[in-house]
Design an enzyme around this catalytic site. Sequence first.
Site, PDB file in Angstrom:
ATOM      1  N   LEU A  59       0.804  -1.216   0.000  1.00  0.00           N
ATOM      2  CA  LEU A  59       0.000   0.000   0.000  1.00  0.00           C
ATOM      3  C   LEU A  59       0.839   1.269   0.000  1.00  0.00           C
ATOM      4  O   LEU A  59       0.308   2.367   0.153  1.00  0.00           O
ATOM      5  CB  LEU A  59      -0.988  -0.033   1.161  1.00  0.00           C
ATOM      6  CG  LEU A  59      -1.905  -1.275   1.126  1.00  0.00           C
ATOM      7  CD1 LEU A  59      -2.845  -1.267   2.316  1.00  0.00           C
ATOM      8  CD2 LEU A  59      -2.698  -1.376  -0.172  1.00  0.00           C
ATOM      9  N   CYS A  60       2.137   1.134  -0.184  1.00  0.00           N
ATOM     10  CA  CYS A  60       2.991   2.312  -0.321  1.00  0.00           C
ATOM     11  C   CYS A  60       2.764   2.996  -1.663  1.00  0.00           C
ATOM     12  O   CYS A  60       2.563   2.331  -2.675  1.00  0.00           O
ATOM     13  CB  CYS A  60       4.461   1.914  -0.232  1.00  0.00           C
ATOM     14  SG  CYS A  60       5.062   1.748   1.456  1.00  0.00           S
ATOM     15  N   HIS A  61       2.847   4.309  -1.639  1.00  0.00           N
ATOM     16  CA  HIS A  61       2.747   5.077  -2.879  1.00  0.00           C
ATOM     17  C   HIS A  61       4.083   5.036  -3.624  1.00  0.00           C
ATOM     18  O   HIS A  61       5.130   5.064  -2.996  1.00  0.00           O
ATOM     19  CB  HIS A  61       2.424   6.537  -2.551  1.00  0.00           C
ATOM     20  CG  HIS A  61       1.074   6.725  -1.936  1.00  0.00           C
ATOM     21  ND1 HIS A  61       0.850   6.524  -0.587  1.00  0.00           N
ATOM     22  CD2 HIS A  61      -0.127   7.063  -2.473  1.00  0.00           C
ATOM     23  CE1 HIS A  61      -0.438   6.746  -0.329  1.00  0.00           C
ATOM     24  NE2 HIS A  61      -1.052   7.075  -1.451  1.00  0.00           N
ATOM     25  N   MET A 109       9.005   4.318   5.233  1.00  0.00           N
ATOM     26  CA  MET A 109       9.040   2.939   4.751  1.00  0.00           C
ATOM     27  C   MET A 109      10.257   2.712   3.859  1.00  0.00           C
ATOM     28  O   MET A 109      10.846   1.632   3.855  1.00  0.00           O
ATOM     29  CB  MET A 109       7.759   2.587   3.982  1.00  0.00           C
ATOM     30  CG  MET A 109       6.504   2.494   4.845  1.00  0.00           C
ATOM     31  SD  MET A 109       6.705   1.602   6.430  1.00  0.00           S
ATOM     32  CE  MET A 109       7.263  -0.001   5.883  1.00  0.00           C
ATOM     33  N   GLU A 110      10.637   3.735   3.118  1.00  0.00           N
ATOM     34  CA  GLU A 110      11.814   3.627   2.255  1.00  0.00           C
ATOM     35  C   GLU A 110      13.075   3.460   3.107  1.00  0.00           C
ATOM     36  O   GLU A 110      13.944   2.632   2.803  1.00  0.00           O
ATOM     37  CB  GLU A 110      11.922   4.862   1.358  1.00  0.00           C
ATOM     38  CG  GLU A 110      10.977   4.864   0.174  1.00  0.00           C
ATOM     39  CD  GLU A 110       9.495   5.021   0.535  1.00  0.00           C
ATOM     40  OE1 GLU A 110       9.190   5.499   1.652  1.00  0.00           O
ATOM     41  OE2 GLU A 110       8.637   4.666  -0.294  1.00  0.00           O
ATOM     42  N   ASP A 168      23.397 -12.544   3.855  1.00  0.00           N
ATOM     43  CA  ASP A 168      23.694 -13.398   2.700  1.00  0.00           C
ATOM     44  C   ASP A 168      25.195 -13.516   2.446  1.00  0.00           C
ATOM     45  O   ASP A 168      25.708 -14.602   2.160  1.00  0.00           O
ATOM     46  CB  ASP A 168      22.999 -12.822   1.456  1.00  0.00           C
ATOM     47  CG  ASP A 168      23.232 -13.688   0.231  1.00  0.00           C
ATOM     48  OD1 ASP A 168      23.049 -14.913   0.319  1.00  0.00           O
ATOM     49  OD2 ASP A 168      23.582 -13.141  -0.833  1.00  0.00           O
TER      50      ASP A 168
END
Lengths: 165, 165, 165, 165, 165, 165
Positions: free
Chosen positions: A77-79, A114-115, A129
């Site tokens: 739901l992020c733009h 969020m970024e 990793d």
Amino acid sequence: MSDDQFTHLDSSGQAQMVDVTDKAVTQRVAVAQARVRMQPATLAMIQDQRHPKGDVLATARIAGIQAAKKTWDLIPLCHPLMLTKVTVNIEPEGDDALRIETLCKLSGTTGVEMEALTAASVAALTLYDMCKAVDRGMVIESVCLLEKQGGRSGHYQRVNEQEEK
Amino acid sequence: MSDDQFTHLDSSGQAQMVDVTDKAVTQRVAVAQARVRMQPATLAMIQDQRHPKGDVLATARIAGIQAAKKTWDLIPLCHPLMLTKVTVNIEPEGDDALRIETLCKLSGTTGVEMEALTAASVAALTLYDMCKAVDRGMVIESVCLLEKQGGRSGHYQRVNEQEEK
Amino acid sequence: MSDDQFTHLDSSGQAQMVDVTDKAVTQRVAVAQARVRMQPATLAMIQDQRHPKGDVLATARIAGIQAAKKTWDLIPLCHPLMLTKVTVNIEPEGDDALRIETLCKLSGTTGVEMEALTAASVAALTLYDMCKAVDRGMVIESVCLLEKQGGRSGHYQRVNEQEEK
Amino acid sequence: MSDDQFTHLDSSGQAQMVDVTDKAVTQRVAVAQARVRMQPATLAMIQDQRHPKGDVLATARIAGIQAAKKTWDLIPLCHPLMLTKVTVNIEPEGDDALRIETLCKLSGTTGVEMEALTAASVAALTLYDMCKAVDRGMVIESVCLLEKQGGRSGHYQRVNEQEEK
Amino acid sequence: MSDDQFTHLDSSGQAQMVDVTDKAVTQRVAVAQARVRMQPATLAMIQDQRHPKGDVLATARIAGIQAAKKTWDLIPLCHPLMLTKVTVNIEPEGDDALRIETLCKLSGTTGVEMEALTAASVAALTLYDMCKAVDRGMVIESVCLLEKQGGRSGHYQRVNEQEEK
Amino acid sequence: MSDDQFTHLDSSGQAQMVDVTDKAVTQRVAVAQARVRMQPATLAMIQDQRHPKGDVLATARIAGIQAAKKTWDLIPLCHPLMLTKVTVNIEPEGDDALRIETLCKLSGTTGVEMEALTAASVAALTLYDMCKAVDRGMVIESVCLLEKQGGRSGHYQRVNEQEEK
């Protein structure tokens, strides 16, 4: 707690991408972090690598920067938005951890926390990793928002460092 | 510590995608987890949502599944692979956390621990995104590998739950 | 109706990517279609374009082929897979429609009907995009599976052409 | 018919991404739909799912929202753009269909009808995928633009509901 | 000239993704190269960077590796495939060029020359990007296939180095 | 040489996505090229294809346009941006080459030369892919920036055509 509803759900509880068309365009900055806890010997190996050429940390930094740009694709739901700055810094912390700190910035109508969080998480996963062949038990911890500027909700700064443990 | 070198670096320290062409095709499973620590009131809101319609948890589950499939694109030196099963389970833990447990599986030449860890991380980030308007201080914790089967390195099971704190 | 449960939901109704690890590797083919209904004048314009240079149909064919390869990214619970053949054919039908027929093929453990349907849908959307400046009222119709071979469920062939109207 | 040329082809018929640099920035909205025709028993199963937990509709809604954001990548000549709102609603229609209605919005120089149509198509494909084990004969129908606001071409509203059959 | 038709076009000249379903699974390797010609001063700056920390070359190596994995998405008619090894080496050549040599490998039904060429091209573009602020006139040259093993067409080795100028 | 530092590295040599938040929004244009050198017989075959339907050049044009839109994803430190125009032209040059010329444009805070160069490179790689079955020895040459307008650094025009050989 700044509000009392989930903005990503409509009144019947269904997921939606909220309307930010008319929100003010302001300069927005977010700073986030993640920690990768590892064996001291693993950290020592990374630091040995570091000096001469050391693609371990470079790979993680680049993965974090690229992930920030894909946040809209990863988090449903992020733009979509156009980041104007991303940095990913990785530093040793004590003898058994790497701490990642990310910063994202843009001039736009939505926040960029969020970024910044996605960049920190993916940089941490990339470190896992790169090192998993020598230390499978590493743990990613303390992924959280440290600071946020711009937008209606004003300046947020994480007060209690303990909270994030 | 199962090995003494970083497999993703060549002898001069440069990043490479390692050769798995001739590794045995075996069935491989990995189980990973993440925790999202939040205010008890936030958890209560999600649980209220849950019964009637509640897209919060469904959105996070789907984001986690989709992220598992994109691991090769997010983590620079991961091999592309064809997952044959992905599950993402999210359960409350105590009164202030959601615990995510992911499982990835395939029949192939490389392990799937990065896929399971990526699914857990992105599901956690999505929960953060869905709830951030009510609780900006949430923290993602204890992202780690719980179990791994298949491949030359055999069965791995995390022994000490404390470790992951 | 060939079965009585939604395979993409677990017993508690949660979305999951189902386990196909142990399914037989067989050769699988799926054929799907879509129709784009338009003004006769629009079809005439496309057909005029067609002979000398005409990137309209070529663009739609390529978009369909590329979309088939991205199905795992578009449809949340689809498995990633390695298509070994994709074709997209577009032919006029009557004086007011283009009919798209797609074929996808691979040797693997899952069917490819979603790939064929996605290719047909995206080719149709691309035709809409190419022509929308002259005919905004176009309608995409009759997107359906025509045939499916391989796998446990055997050969499926759509019997009743009317059904798809 | 509002125009007499294909804007996505140059004067020699070659595909191009048209120049929108100097078009006015206005608020643009598009509403589109798709229908998924199915067996009444299939619809009944989805509706049973719906009440307690029901990830079927949630998965389709999320797939539609995410697809809207990827339209520029799926449709070759679409411009990249930053959607500021996306909603996907899914409702039963009669006893044998689900109707999807999508809305996309932004403030920009290009229309968002392709985004709304892509969201509707991919939500429909996802419903097909979720239910195909029980009803392989489902058909996606009536994918069309219902309304469009903003930009030089003004307000468009589909007049004749029959048209879309 | 090894053949007399374009395999990516059908008999009517339309683009298609060719059928490789029944081709033999063999081990396939491809080696490709690219050169970035620059001012001697630019090369000197990169080499100064190189010793202490130097993310310039690491960034280009990683970009090349990641691009190899995306070849199926960039080149419309390429098959998706699962690379089992990718390496990108970058070395100075004379005083005014960097030479990139890439190797891709897998066990499968299609060759990997496009993957090796794409890795070389994107690594070269990334070097351009990293250095363009100091030397906008850099030129990417001599992007070509050096060697190819596996598959029906047998072993190919570029004979005449002059050819590639 | 217009500057004396690598803008994509911070003061300690680490990769970063530079801050363009406060740069002026201006109209920016970049023109780039690539050449694909081939056997005269190969060029003749493409030109034969060209007249009736010829998806060879159309496929390469579309691949170039789509790649321009993905530059931010391919080149690690590029900013995401919203191109408002992309064109890809492909013309024969002499009897043994195709020359690709690309143009990208937007109104924004960063230049678009990487987008134009990426479009040219990927169009060239696509031509290679389409024709490799008949001419494996093709070489991509002279990938360079021809012109750049907008932004602080002003108008750049490549002066010496020889340079690019």
